[in-house]
Design a protein around this motif. Structure first.
Motif, PDB file in Angstrom:
ATOM      1  N   ALA A 223       1.017  -1.158  -0.116  1.00  0.00           N
ATOM      2  CA  ALA A 223       0.178   0.119  -0.118  1.00  0.00           C
ATOM      3  C   ALA A 223       0.862   1.179  -0.071  1.00  0.00           C
ATOM      4  CB  ALA A 223      -1.056   0.020   1.101  1.00  0.00           C
ATOM      5  N   GLN A 224       1.939   1.288   0.797  1.00  0.00           N
ATOM      6  CA  GLN A 224       2.917   2.398   0.760  1.00  0.00           C
ATOM      7  C   GLN A 224       3.478   2.614  -0.409  1.00  0.00           C
ATOM      8  OE1 GLN A 224       5.160   1.084   4.301  1.00  0.00           O
ATOM      9  NE2 GLN A 224       3.593   2.074   5.889  1.00  0.00           N
ATOM     10  N   GLU A 227       1.742   4.260  -3.123  1.00  0.00           N
ATOM     11  CA  GLU A 227       1.833   5.802  -3.037  1.00  0.00           C
ATOM     12  C   GLU A 227       2.801   6.481  -3.740  1.00  0.00           C
ATOM     13  OE1 GLU A 227      -0.622   7.794  -1.486  1.00  0.00           O
ATOM     14  OE2 GLU A 227      -1.826   6.008  -1.534  1.00  0.00           O
ATOM     15  N   ALA A 228       3.890   5.429  -3.767  1.00  0.00           N
ATOM     16  CA  ALA A 228       5.235   6.130  -4.005  1.00  0.00           C
ATOM     17  C   ALA A 228       5.615   5.928  -5.567  1.00  0.00           C
ATOM     18  CB  ALA A 228       6.586   5.370  -3.227  1.00  0.00           C
ATOM     19  N   THR A 230       4.242   5.105  -9.964  1.00  0.00           N
ATOM     20  CA  THR A 230       2.568   5.217 -10.560  1.00  0.00           C
ATOM     21  C   THR A 230       2.459   3.975 -11.236  1.00  0.00           C
ATOM     22  OG1 THR A 230       4.256   6.079 -12.482  1.00  0.00           O
ATOM     23  CG2 THR A 230       3.330   7.631 -11.200  1.00  0.00           C
ATOM     24  N   GLY A 252      -5.527  -0.508  -0.040  1.00  0.00           N
ATOM     25  CA  GLY A 252      -4.897   0.213  -1.315  1.00  0.00           C
ATOM     26  C   GLY A 252      -3.549  -0.411  -1.694  1.00  0.00           C
TER      27      GLY A 252
END
Ligand code: OSB
Ligand code: MG
Length: 367
Positions: A223-224, A227-228, A230, A252
């Motif tokens: 999930a992290q 976010e980092a 694309t 996510g």
């Protein structure tokens, strides 16, 4: 359906070329086949566990023991595929062992009913595009030759196996040579949370997805990472059940899901994962474990479900084996035909199968 016995058959089948991943180099498959013997029909199942516990905790000798000692004694006297979930629930884990038994029972059951796997699962297509999974190679030129050949054969999507030291450069080389082809990568858990910045280096290449960069248990890390970077994150190893899929989506941790029936305990659970993902508009695709024609037949049925909107790792037989144990599956005008006959719609060719067989054990059942 009453069964008189179950045959556990071990075969050894050579791959046409070594298949190298971040966790192993396979030159052959040791496959456990499950054959259920019913009064009206027999059925075949294929266990996708590999020789060593390097993809997941399961391995082929362990799966055989679990089936023989813990699953077959729990078969209801009057068995159906639907009854297996509750019957096997007390046995923790061992999804691949459970899935192999379910696949065989479902094959027999559907043969009696005159229904195909595809119809049973709810498939909506008669043909599906094929992806191909390309192993780690010794050099970039060798990789490009392999990709070139697969594209020439009609594969609709290329997946590159990656690991630290074999990631950005092979992706760059394939993009430079072949342009905007559908391209994705699979890390089989080879990275850590500390690699987020490095993996963001894949972003400029417009990949369809990156599959399972982090360990199986690390949903939060994925999930992290999502976010980092694309590039969309797809999970394979982490998705061990429909509940795990729902949790991953809620967190996510991924936006695309690879489904392998073996990894999740069978096609009934695989179908539930498909449905969870469809309800969230999350694309699904059918993963592969270098199956023989038996496992391939069932995978093609799954790949034809409406939510399987990306090409799966369901390649032609000759991508894996010079001599498959069923009539070989071929690409026809760049598509794979979904079997439509009762059950799996294919049978093993017994001469070939016997040739490859290393051991056979028959477990007699009460019925
Ligand atoms: O992670 O998808 C994987 C093969 C063995 C174990 C794990 C994986 C694979 C593949 C092969 O990628 C895909 C195929 O069957 O074509
Ligand atoms: Mg994978």
């Amino acid at each position: 359906m009453k069964l008189s016995g179950v045959e556990l058959r071990r075969i050894r089948i050579p791959l046409v070329a070594p298949f190298r991943t971040s966790f192993a180099t396979e030159t052959e498959r040791e496959v456990l086949l499950v054959r259920v013997l019913g009064a009206e029909a027999e059925g075949w199942g294929e266990c996708v566990a590999i020789t060593e516990p390097l993809y997941s905790a399961e391995y082929v000798d362990g799966a055989e023991q679990v089936i023989r000692d813990f699953l077959l004694p729990r078969l209801p006297a009057d068995v159906t595929a639907r009854a297996l979930g509750p019957a096997f629930a007390p046995v923790k884990g061992h999804a691949m062992a459970k899935a192999a038994v379910e696949m065989a029972v479902l094959d027999a059951e559907l043969r009696v009913a005159g229904m195909s796997y595809a119809a049973f699962l709810g498939a909506t297509r008669e043909r599906v595009p094929a992806g191909v999974s390309v192993g780690i190679m010794d050099s970039i030129p060798e990789l490009l030759d392999n990709v070139d050949a697969y594209l020439g054969e009609g594969y609709a999507r290329i997946k590159l196996k990656i690991q630290p030291g074999w990631d950005i450069e092979p992706v760059r080389a394939v993009r430079e040579r072949f342009g905007d082809i559908p391209l994705q990568v699979d890390a089989n858990t080879a990275y850590t949370r500390a690699d987020a910045r490095h993996l963001a280096g894949l972003d400029p290449f417009g990949l369809l997805l990156i599959e399972q960069p982090l360990p199986e248990e690390d949903l939060l890390g994925h999930a992290q990472l999502a976010e980092a970077v694309t590039t969309p994150i797809c999970l394979d190893e982490s998705i061990v059940s429909a509940r795990a899929a729902a949790d991953a989506l809620a967190l996510g941790a991924c936006s695309i899901v690879n489904v392998k029936a073996g990894r999740v305990g069978g096609y009934l659970e695989a179908r539930r994962i498909h449905d969870v993902c469809a309800a969230h508009d999350v694309p699904v695709w059918c993963g592969g474990m270098l199956e023989t024609g038996l496992g391939r037949a069932a995978n093609l049925a799954f790949a034809a479900l409406p939510g399987c909107t990306l090409p799966g790792d369901v390649s032609a037989s000759d991508r894996y084996y010079a001599r498959d144990i069923t009539e070989p599956f071929r690409l026809e005008d760049a598509l794979m035909r979904v079997p439509s006959g009762p059950g799996l719609g294919v049978e093993p060719i017994m001469e070939i199968l016997d040739d490859l067989t290393e051991s056979t054990a028959v477990v007699r059942l009460g019925g």
